[in-house]
Design a protein around this motif. Structure first.
Motif, mmCIF file in Angstrom:
data_model
loop_
_atom_site.group_PDB
_atom_site.id
_atom_site.type_symbol
_atom_site.label_atom_id
_atom_site.label_comp_id
_atom_site.label_asym_id
_atom_site.label_seq_id
_atom_site.Cartn_x
_atom_site.Cartn_y
_atom_site.Cartn_z
ATOM 1 N N ASN A 201 54.008 22.389 38.717
ATOM 2 C CA ASN A 201 52.795 22.484 39.528
ATOM 3 C C ASN A 201 53.098 22.974 40.946
ATOM 4 N N LEU A 204 53.392 26.697 40.640
ATOM 5 C CA LEU A 204 52.056 27.279 40.481
ATOM 6 C C LEU A 204 51.312 27.271 41.807
ATOM 7 N N LEU A 205 51.445 26.177 42.555
ATOM 8 C CA LEU A 205 50.782 26.081 43.851
ATOM 9 C C LEU A 205 51.323 27.134 44.818
ATOM 10 N N GLU A 206 52.639 27.390 44.739
ATOM 11 C CA GLU A 206 53.233 28.407 45.607
ATOM 12 C C GLU A 206 52.645 29.787 45.312
ATOM 13 N N ASP A 207 52.437 30.104 44.033
ATOM 14 C CA ASP A 207 51.826 31.387 43.661
ATOM 15 C C ASP A 207 50.387 31.484 44.166
ATOM 16 N N ILE A 208 49.658 30.378 44.064
ATOM 17 C CA ILE A 208 48.256 30.377 44.502
ATOM 18 C C ILE A 208 48.178 30.569 46.020
ATOM 19 N N GLU A 211 48.315 34.054 47.279
ATOM 20 C CA GLU A 211 47.112 34.881 47.088
ATOM 21 C C GLU A 211 46.026 34.598 48.115
ATOM 22 N N VAL A 212 46.280 33.656 49.030
ATOM 23 C CA VAL A 212 45.286 33.332 50.061
ATOM 24 C C VAL A 212 45.221 34.495 51.057
ATOM 25 N N GLN A 218 47.352 30.710 55.162
ATOM 26 C CA GLN A 218 48.479 30.785 54.230
ATOM 27 C C GLN A 218 49.736 30.182 54.845
ATOM 28 N N HIS A 225 53.295 22.914 51.836
ATOM 29 C CA HIS A 225 53.948 23.015 50.529
ATOM 30 C C HIS A 225 55.441 22.696 50.659
#
Length: 417
Positions: A201, A204-208, A211-212, A218, A225
């Protein structure tokens, strides 16, 4: 032996009937009554070694269940249980009565035959005063001697009572720690199970976050993070250590330990956390093949962990930038001495004789970041472990560049032989 093999078992037609006599079985309610102090004498299941022999011919009403687990609990079984319990209780109470011990909590009018030594001395002094009321210098001198003896005895009794009270408090805290150990074991298991999911997770959070569109947002999210990532790594470090410790504790078998192997494993376990704390480890084991007398691996780990947590607290209080810990191991005659040094505050000379006393601490409420706030029992446990394996624990003289040196010794494998 009592805890492993004690209890009253049942055999029918020459075969063991489970679960009667197992450590977890209390078919005679002995553990129940001693635990609730209905019986004050030693009459728990592990205080007895014995068995009941049954046969289908002589005891036709006592039959096993269809699953072969236990006997059918009919009227005959209740009679068997009642008689067996009565026989054991009668024997235990008879022994207690012979020893002039209190047998039940509700026993009325019981007077202990144990007399305090000071009471005996006071009675002798009273009789001497009444029969030698004016006997000259010799009688006066004897009275003075008796009074001095009475004073010494009373002081000794007070010291013994204080030690007994401290011992009871220490044992109560150990029971609390033992129960906490069960919860910690579950915690370590749960952390290990959640590790993969949490890491996935976080990725996944790092990838999301990438995209900010808002760069400022960001940047803030990446900072949070990173904090979350560090906290998770710290949690996994502790969880991994607990898991490894509990897995080694499952076996009660004692074995001789490689000192270098134990220290290397310990420092690897906390390597990441120590790097974040800017702590540099220096390991010096000579010769490398040093092995302890047979002991539990978890006990040596607990010694190292206690020294480590105390060192971290000391270096934090000293506010040193160059934090260093040195672990040294040497053979001294029949013993192995493991020394743990740090460049923190050090221990004042007037406190060095007290640091191994139960509940004595100079860091109450301080959090080392590994084991949390102290209880004042860490170094007492270190001392107990050392003494149980023929060694000692003490404050040593630090080498150049260090402020504190703690020494822990046990018999070596060769010394024990």
């Amino acid at each position: 032996m009592g805890r492993e093999f004690g209890g009253v078992r049942i055999y029918r037609n020459g075969f063991r009937v489970q679960p009667y006599g197992e450590p977890s079985d209390d078919w005679l309610a002995l553990a129940y009554d001693t635990g609730r102090r209905n019986l004050l004498v030693p009459a728990n299941n592990f205080n007895f070694f014995g068995h009941v022999v049954l046969s289908a011919v002589s005891n036709p009403l006592l039959e096993e269940t269809s699953s072969r687990e236990g006997l059918i609990e009919n009227e005959a079984f209740e009679e068997l249980r009642s008689f067996t319990r009565w026989a054991l209780e009668w024997a235990a109470l008879r022994v207690a009565a012979t020893r002039k011990r209190k047998q039940r909590a509700g026993e009325k009018g019981f007077t202990s035959t144990r007399v305090r030594p000071s009471t005996v001395v006071d009675e002798i002094l009273r009789r001497h005063d009444s029969t030698h009321n004016a006997t000259g210098a010799e009688g006066t001198s004897r009275q003075d001697d008796l009074r001095q003896l009475a004073q010494v005895v009373r002081q000794y009794e007070a010291d013994v009572e204080a030690k007994i009270a401290a011992s009871i408090e220490y044992e109560e805290m150990l029971r609390i720690l033992a129960s906490l150990g069960l919860s910690i074991s579950v915690f370590g298991h749960e952390v290990k199970g959640a590790e993969s999911a949490l890491l996935a997770n976080l990725l996944l959070l790092e990838d999301i976050i990438g995209e900010v569109p808002d760069n400022r947002l960001q940047h803030d999210l990446r900072s949070q993070h990173a904090d979350l990532q560090r906290s998770a790594e710290r949690l996994f470090d502790i969880g991994g250590y607990i898991g490894a410790l509990m897995s080694r504790t499952e076996s009660r078998e004692l074995r001789d330990l490689s000192v270098k192997g134990a220290i290397d494993r310990f420092t690897r376990q906390f390597e990441n956390y120590m790097a974040k704390q800017r702590v540099i480890f220096d390991i010096d084991v000579e010769p490398e093949e040093l092995r302890t007398t047979p002991m539990h691996a978890s006990e040596l780990d607990s010694v190292l962990l206690n020294f480590l947590t105390n060192a971290i607290k000391s270096m934090k209080r000293a506010k040193v930038d160059d934090r260093r810990i040195r672990i040294e191991a040497r053979r001294h005659g029949r013993h192995i001495v493991v020394a743990f040094e740090d460049n923190g505050m050090g221990i004042p000379e007037d406190l060095q004789d007290r640091v191994f006393d139960p509940f004595f601490t100079t860091t109450m409420g301080e959090d080392d970041g590994v084991a949390g706030p102290g209880t004042g029992l860490g170094l007492k446990i270190v001392s107990d472990v050392a003494e149980s394996y023929g060694g000692t624990a003490n404050v040593g003289i630090p080498t150049e560049g260090y402020a504190c040196r703690m020494e822990f010794s046990v018999l070596s494998a060769e010394g024990a032989a």
